[in-house]
Structures are given as C-alpha cells and as structure tokens.
Enzyme design. Structure first.
Site, PDB file in Angstrom:
ATOM      1  CB  SER A 130      26.538 -20.717 -13.145  1.00  0.00           C
ATOM      2  OG  SER A 130      25.443 -20.342 -12.358  1.00  0.00           O
ATOM      3  CE  LYS A 150      22.824 -22.741 -13.719  1.00  0.00           C
ATOM      4  NZ  LYS A 150      22.732 -21.319 -13.367  1.00  0.00           N
ATOM      5  CE1 TYR A 209      21.557 -26.641 -10.749  1.00  0.00           C
ATOM      6  CE2 TYR A 209      21.362 -25.415  -8.696  1.00  0.00           C
ATOM      7  CZ  TYR A 209      21.505 -25.436 -10.071  1.00  0.00           C
ATOM      8  OH  TYR A 209      21.612 -24.260 -10.767  1.00  0.00           O
ATOM      9  CE1 TYR A 257      24.804 -16.848 -13.776  1.00  0.00           C
ATOM     10  CE2 TYR A 257      26.840 -15.582 -13.685  1.00  0.00           C
ATOM     11  CZ  TYR A 257      26.090 -16.675 -13.291  1.00  0.00           C
ATOM     12  OH  TYR A 257      26.628 -17.579 -12.418  1.00  0.00           O
ATOM     13  CB  VAL A 294      28.009 -16.413  -8.345  1.00  0.00           C
ATOM     14  CG1 VAL A 294      26.912 -15.853  -9.220  1.00  0.00           C
ATOM     15  CG2 VAL A 294      27.618 -17.711  -7.688  1.00  0.00           C
TER      16      VAL A 294
END
Lengths: 308, 308, 308, 308
Positions: free
Chosen positions: D65, D68, D193, D244, D262
């Site tokens: 993540s 992102k 992705y 998160y 993660v």
C-alpha cells in the site's frame, strides 16, 4: 369458470393497456430497447389442451430474471437442497436485486437468496456440466420439457450484449469468489449466466412452465418434471422475493407465486390451478411489467387466486 | 382427520421436546427469564367447540412481537390501508427486527414493514384513542373478541420491565419522529407499545386468534371481527416477514402464515383450515421457539398444511 | 509580516464576499435563520495585545459544533485520555456528522470520533458536574478563560429551539444508552448538549480560543489553560475531522487545524503562530461557511500557514 | 541533535523489538508469509550524505500500500489535480481499506480517497502509458529518482501471487467500471496494480523517498522531483488516511505524515526535517507494523516530530 376466460381476458387486457404508457423499457440492457412498449399479452394454462391467450402472445422475449427460478430448480435437482442452501440463503432482502452491500456486511459472505443477482450467480455456478455449452444445453432441455416447446433457444445477440455490459455481475461474482462462495472461472460463469438470461420464450411458454410448478412438478400429461419438494421451494421463493423490491406489495395485492424479468415477462404458478404467462415490456420503477402487474391484480381479484 | 389430532399431537410434542434443550430464554427482557425453558405446548382450533391441545397449554405468556399483527389489523381498521401504508412499507427486509440502518439509508425514511420494531412503532402510533389507556383498552377489547376470552389483560410487571429497558425502541421512535414518520409524545408511544407487548395469553387464545385469520376474519360463530381484506393483508405479512430473519426458511420448511414472539409464542393461520397456538420459550438464535418451529414442521408435513 | 494583516484582511474579505451569495443559512435549526447571510468577518490573534479584525467581528453567534472541541478538551482534563477514548474512537468517518449507521454496524457500538454528533454526545455525558447547571457553568468558565472574555454566556432562545428539535440527537443518545456507551438521563444530557451548542461568541473570541490551542495550551499571558497533550489531541481532531465531510479537502486546500459550526463560525489554530476566528453564516452543502472557507484558503496561501 | 541518532536508534529499536512477538505476518498474500516476523529496522535521512540506520535495514520488502502515495503523485503529475480528484475523493473513511459498501451507497459512485484500494485502483488506471509495461516502467523510474536507487525493481513472484488472489480488487474494479469511474481492461489494470504493489525497496530507500516529500518535492541535491503542491497533497493524505483504520490514532500518538503497507513497511515524511523508513513485518490487527508503530511513537516523542 374456464369458459369465460376468453372474454374476461380480452376485457381485462383492454382495461390495463393504458398503463403501458406510464412505464418504460429497461434501458441498461441495450438489446431490450428494441421491444414495443405498447405490448401487453397474457396466456393462461390450466392443464387442458390449449392456452387461453390475449394480446400478442406469440411475441418472443428473453427470460432475464425469470431464469433464476429455473436454474434454482435445476441446481437443487443436480445437488440436493443441502448443498445449494449452503451457498445461498433463503431470506428475502430489502436491498435492490443487484446490491453488493450485504455480501460485505454479512459474515459469512453468502447471498441472502437465489432471486437476487448474487444468489443467482452462486446458483448458476452449481449447474452440472463440463462446459458452458453443456450446462446451457442441460438448462435448455429442462426449459423445453417444462414448456413442452422444443424450439426454445437463446438469443445470441442479447447474450452478447449482456455479457459485454455485465460489469456489475462480474463485480458480484469476483466478490463471492474471494469469499469462497463460488469457485471456477468467472468469465465462463458470466457466459453461462448471460446466456441463460437470454433464453427466448413467449407467453404460452411461460404459462406452461408456471403450470408445472402449480401442478407440483408434473406437466399436463402427468409426467413428473420437477420433484414435489423442489416445486414447492421454487413457489415459496416466488412469493417471498420473486418480484424484486415489490414482492411484499405484490403478495398483498395479488397473492400469487410469480417471478418477473426486466424484459417484461412474468411467470405465475397458482397452486393446483393454473400457470400464467405475462408479457408487457413497459416497466414500473421497480423493474416489473407495469401493465402486467395491474392485469394480475384484476385477475387475482376476479378469480380469487390469492393464496392468502 | 380431526379425530386423530389428539394422539398425533401428543406424539409430536414428545418428539420435539428434546429440542427445548438446544434453545434458551430471551435474556434481554428480564421478566422473560422467569419462564420454564422446558415448556412446549400446542393448541389447534378448527372452528369446532374445543381446541385440541397438548403440553402446558394453560400457561400464560406475553404476546411480545405477536402483538404486531394485531395492532396492524386494528390500525388498518382505524384508518384504512392507504394511510397506514403511507407510514410503513410492505417489503421484507434482510436486516434484524430491531435494526435502524435502513431508516437512515432509505429516502424517504420509512420502516420497510410493520413486522420490524420500527414499523410496529409507526403502526402503534396510529391506533385511535385519546390516551394510552384508551388505546390499550381498544386493543384489549379487540384481542378478547378475537380469542373469545374476556379475561385477557396485560402484565404490569413485564410492561414496566420493558419500558425501562426500551432504549433501542426509543432510539427508533425518535429517529422516525425526526423524519416525520411519527408524531406526538414518544414516552406515551413507548408506554403503549410496551403494554401491548405485555398482553398475556395462552396457547388456546392464540389458536383462536389464528382461527379468525384463517377463517378470513370471521370467528367460529360466523361473526365478522376483521374485514376479509385486512385478514388477507395480515396473513401475507405473516408469510413474508412473520418469523424474524427466518421467515424465508420457515415459508419453505413449513409454509404456514405465522407470527412469533420472543416470549416463545407462535400464532399460525392455516388458510380456511385452522388456527394454531404454540408456546415454547426456549428460543433459537433468531428468536423463534426452537421446539415450536420443529413441531410446526412435523405438523405441516403430516397434514400437508403448506400453502405452496 | 504582521503589520500587513490589516490591509490584507480587508482585501481578502472584499474578495470572498461574493461567495456568500452561493451559500445559505442552516435551516434545520429555526433560530439560526435569523442571521444575515451576507455577513463575513475574520479576526486574527497572534498573542499580541489586540486582534486584527475585518468585517462585522462584533456579531455574536452560537458555537454549535465548535463546542465539540471544547467539551472534548474539558472531558479529557476531567478524566484523562484513557477513559474518554474508551467511550469514543479516534478515527475519521466518511459518514455524515449526524449518522447513526456505524453505531449499529460497529461492534462494539462506539462513536468513531468526538467530532460527529454521536461522539460529542458521548463526550458531553462525561463532563463532571452534579447537575446540568453545574456542568454548563464549568464549561462556560472554561470558555471564558480560553477567550479572556468574561461576558460569554449561552442563548436561551437558541438552546430552547434546539432542544425541541433534537429528536435525531435523542435517537443517537438512546441508541448509545442501549449499548452502554453512555448512561444517565437522556433529557438531562440533551439539555446540556443543546446549551453548550448555544454558547454565544464573536470572531475575536474564536481567534483567542484558537490562539490558546496554537500556543500549546497557554494563553497570551503565558498562563496554562489546557495541558500540552490535550491541546495536541484537539488540534489533531480538528485536522482529521473538524470540517464535517469536507475535512480531507480542507486539509489539502488549507492545511490548518480548524473546527466549524453550522452557525457559520470557524475556529482555527495555526500551530505556534496564531488563532483565527471566522464568521460567515451562509453555508456550503457540507455545512461550512462558504465564504469563510475561501477566505482561509487565501490566507493560508498568502502566509503559508499549511502544516503540511 | 543529529549526532545522537545513532545511539538513540539502537536503544529504541532494542526497546520495541519485544512488540514483534505480539504481531503476525499478513497471511492473505502467500508470498508475504516468507518474511521473518522478528525483523525490525529503521532508517532516517535528513538530506546529509548517509542514512542513520538500525536493524536489518538492507532487507528488501515490497511496497504494497505504500505504492498508493507514489502512483497518486505520478497521476497528479500526469493529469493535474482536477482530473484526478474528479475520479477519487479527498475524504477519510471509517471503513476498511478494501471495503466496497460506500461505492454502492454513495451517489455518484466514487472512492472516498486514494489510500483505500478502490481509490488506488482508480488512480492507477490514470497513469499514462500505452501498455502495462510502459506504465510500470514510468513508475519505476519515478521511484528510482525519489530514492536515488537505480536498482529498484519489482518482485515477479509476489506480483504473480497477488494477481492470482486479487479477486476482491477485481470486484472493486468491475464495480467502478460499471459506474464509469474507471474504463479500460480490468485484467490489465490488475496486472499493473499488483506489480506496483510488488516493487521492492529497503528501509534506506523509504527514508530517502520520505525525505523528498518532507523537503517539499526536492531531493537532497536540490533537484525538484515532485511539484510543491503535489508533495503537500500527498503528505496530507498520509495524515488523514495513511495508516489504514488507525490513521486517526496515529495522528494523535505520533503526528507524522506516514503511509504503511502490509509487508510491514512504513514511509514517513517529517515536514522540513527528515524522511523515515521502517520495516517490521509483524503486523497489528489493523495491518500496520506493530513494532514500527511503537518505534515511531518513541521517536516522535523524543525529537518532538508531531506536526500538531
């Protein structure tokens, strides 16, 4: 009573025809936009030789969501109740037929019933067959048996159109795959699903399919096509969640087990009495044939068909 | 057939008694914890002079959610369908009976049906009467007429206990007041609501109430107590949402219009046949009498009572 | 830099005044409809003797949601972080400030943060005091200390108006009471809550309150009013959820810890620099002062006030 | 101050190492299970020649993540703010990072922010490039520039593993395709992705990437790599939704713009001070490095790094 159907039907159809003006064709499936929004037709089959029909009852249309009760019956016949209802629930839902929210909020993730898209996809994934072609062939044979019409097939054009615009159903299917509700290739599942929705029938076919359900699984010759228990399960789902988000109101106003599709078709099974087929592609806001709903209300009232 | 009820019932009750061990009493209403979890009783009334009963059928228990169908009938008789269904919907919901989520997500805010708490509160707010006392009195007179039992009243102790712990129902009521679904004083509404839930009956009373519904609104003497149309509406809600989140499964497994309460009572109306009253306070996870559910399944199977 | 504020502010206020035309007064609290929608005012306080102000900075208005950061600070000072955050979370939410849905879907039921109504109610329930009067008095003393304005009190008229129309907040409060997030009498809580929302201030007051937060809890004389840690927590919530559902965008466009209210007030705390008070009762769709937002954007850009 | 980093870091790392025992590896991406759960490492880069590091700072791990924020920066550089934020919102959400519910309940359907999976997919779909290979290549060049490490590439093994188990992301993507949030081939999007998530870095790389953000878009040589405005936007999202569902608490406890993955990595950008890279694959319940979180808390406290 029977001898009056003919005249009564004509009168009722004339009476409800005006309602077609207040509905509109389903616009999210391009192929359905070709229908004539003024059409309204009905067939009744009570097991005698011919159907009583009125309106353009020869007009072909696709099953769409009506196929959900047929794949459900076939899946239970393929695997038994226990396995099927391990994958899909039995409870009505207050959410739209294409909703994904409850798949996320419910633990474990499991579609609430087989009449919403998620549930129908999970059921379709269970139909036996080595390939999409074989599965579809088995379903077609089943539909032909139910309707006594060997010429029934599916519309390649509609199936293709729906396959290409089925992103929401893909989303539902992948969500369930993530949660082990379904397994296997999702594109193959969507291929089968959109073809089953594209099976073409007319009002007479629907009336005969409804008759088998009304007759506890036997056709008019007495031949058993669906086990008693399966026909009972199907009729129950038709009452609790057969008419999209208008199922509760329909149960009150009409009280007949029925399943609608966005093509404008409705199949009804009046227990121990008759099957009814309706076609009226102009839909109300909830996706049901607007004139067809009114026609069934008149019919149920006149002949006291409500099961309640 | 009737002459066998006696023996059959005893056999069936003996058979399902073991299930009481797998359920438990409702623990969120303190007063209900005083019940005997081993109890299981049934009464059947088919319009003849007496009920067929088995088990401790004289045991009093409170109506709880069973009262929802009675206030619904009375509200429609007070105001007509149109006004009532302007305040509450007709559709089943996949959410728990005490859920508030859909009141927020649906526009306009309106309870989905009269069998969930929000809907029942909205319906209760419609009962005519200048005071809580007068409203309750009118409801009690109605219940006594339906059951033919003039001694029916409510338990002050249970009503008080529920009133004091009704914060969730207060939350639902104030939410609906904000959205103009209901008006008036909320504490008065809660007072009436908890008293209606605390009306005490036994199995025989429920069987006789169910009989009136099964008999299209007339009691066994032929006296009309509920209009035909109202009794039909009530039975329909019993099928689509009478058994909490197990309504769909119950319709499939049993197929009888029925309404349960967390006290362990269930009232059934088998159309044109009989009323059934059940009492078994040990509940399954969804809030229905665990042995009672099994008993009705056996009964429906043996006497082919399913409407589907 | 400071010496330019005066001229700059006038220019900026003139520039944004046009935006007042595109907003509208909060209409769900009757008393707020009396404001002049054309008003737009600002005060800046950097710890020097006077505020730099422009527009109608003497106009009184009620704190409304701005009070949420003050009761939060007081509650932490009363009980410590641990107890407060046992009752209310620290996470932003994508739902509206008055939403109830997550109280139902989250287990355990607990408001996501103290800036939404549910969270603010839970925090208000913690303020020490034997009576509503005592609680309110303690809060008023705290606000007077922060602002250095001993004449601050609350508007009885606005408080009464809000108390009578606070059914949604009552619904939230009873829901939380059911789930043991709060205890005690709900009407007393609502009485306190609506009075705290009705505390009246002007732009200068807000600028001085913001200054204390920006100055890590000390006022301009160096007197500690809030512990460092508490002022840090409050500023953090102002960034993550101070501007209703526009907090994320405000953080990007402006980048200053800020809290708005539907009366049109905004309090800002620019860390180690200054406090800012805004008043502009014409609101955008999300409930923030429409011209005030634009004014802060200009200000942040010109003086590089973003913390990011 | 700087001269103390070395000793301080060792002490802090030793202090938090015990926390690794209370976390566990991400188990839903098979390839991540190969990590050593005892690992905990940190690098700090303040623009001087070398990083201060402690623990196994050479260990490679995948961005997950963390990617992102990099695709977000690149997408804004490719298209400008307006177009990007037409596809994805700016608001934090109280829902899990992989939730689909708000895509259905919000009208129009649009991911709330670019830090949840739905938003990151929508942003990834915007990266310029004629093919997945070209898009990935552009992103890799960007990451290499940010980190000053030309050897950075992606793990084919991890990418393949994630692609095969990405059904939930496929579900999100098809849902958004249905609602016109994204267009184009979903399998190609998922390919890109999962590869971007599989880019491998070590702690030093993260510290240098964080430094560029902290330094308003310029690397340590003064070369501009990201426009000021873009680096500000990215840091803001890191605060409001970078960790998160623990973003709000992290903002209070630590107060540093940060983004976790993660795999156990965390990148931090302390405005105008330093970049920090963390690696500790044992995660807490919310998916953040359990020892890494504690380490940042100690660090922020000791060096007063909170922006609030």
């Amino acid at each position: 009573m029977i001898c009056n159907y003919g005249n009564d039907l004509k009168e009722m159809v004339d009476q409800v025809r005006i309602h077609t003006k207040h509905g509109k064709l389903a616009d999210y499936i391009p192929a359905l936009m070709k229908a004539n929004p003024d059409d309204i037709a009905i067939s009744i089959f009570d097991g005698q030789q011919t159907c009583f029909s009125e309106g353009n009852h020869q007009q072909l249309f696709t099953l769409q969501s009506i196929s959900k009760i047929l794949t459900l019956a076939l899946a239970i016949m393929d695997h038994g109740e226990e396995l099927v209802f391990d994958k899909v629930g039995m409870e009505p839902t207050g959410d739209p037929f294409n909703s994904i929210a409850k798949l996320e909020s419910h633990v474990p993730s499991k579609p609430l019933n087989p009449m919403i898209n998620a549930g129908a996809l999970a059921v379709s994934a269970l139909i036996k067959g080595a390939s999409t072609e074989e599965k579809l062939n088995r379903l077609l044979i089943f539909v032909r048996e139910l309707s006594g019409n060997d010429s029934i097939t599916y519309s390649k054009e509609v199936a293709k159109s729906e396959f290409e615009t089925a992103d929401l159903n893909r989303s539902l299917a992948y969500f369930m795959k993530q949660h082990q509700v379904i397994s296997g290739d999702i594109d193959h599942l969507l291929d089968f699903y959109t073809k089953q929705c594209a099976i073409e029938v007319n009002c007479n076919d629907l009336a005969r399919i409804g008759f088998v359900l009304s007759n506890n699984g036997k056709d008019s010759t007495g031949k058993r096509i669906i086990p008693v228990e399966v026909s009972r399960i199907v009729k129950t789902f038709m009452v609790t969640c057969g008419m999209y988000n208008a199922s509760g109101e329909f149960a009150i106003r009409v009280g007949i087990p029925a399943k609608s599709g966005v093509s404008g078709g409705i199949v009804c099974a009046v227990p121990n009495k008759m099957g009814i087929g309706i076609y009226g592609p102009a839909l109300d806001r909830k996706g049901n044939s607007i004139a067809g709903m009114r026609l069934l209300e008149l019919l149920s009232e006149k002949y006291e068909l409500s099961i309640f």
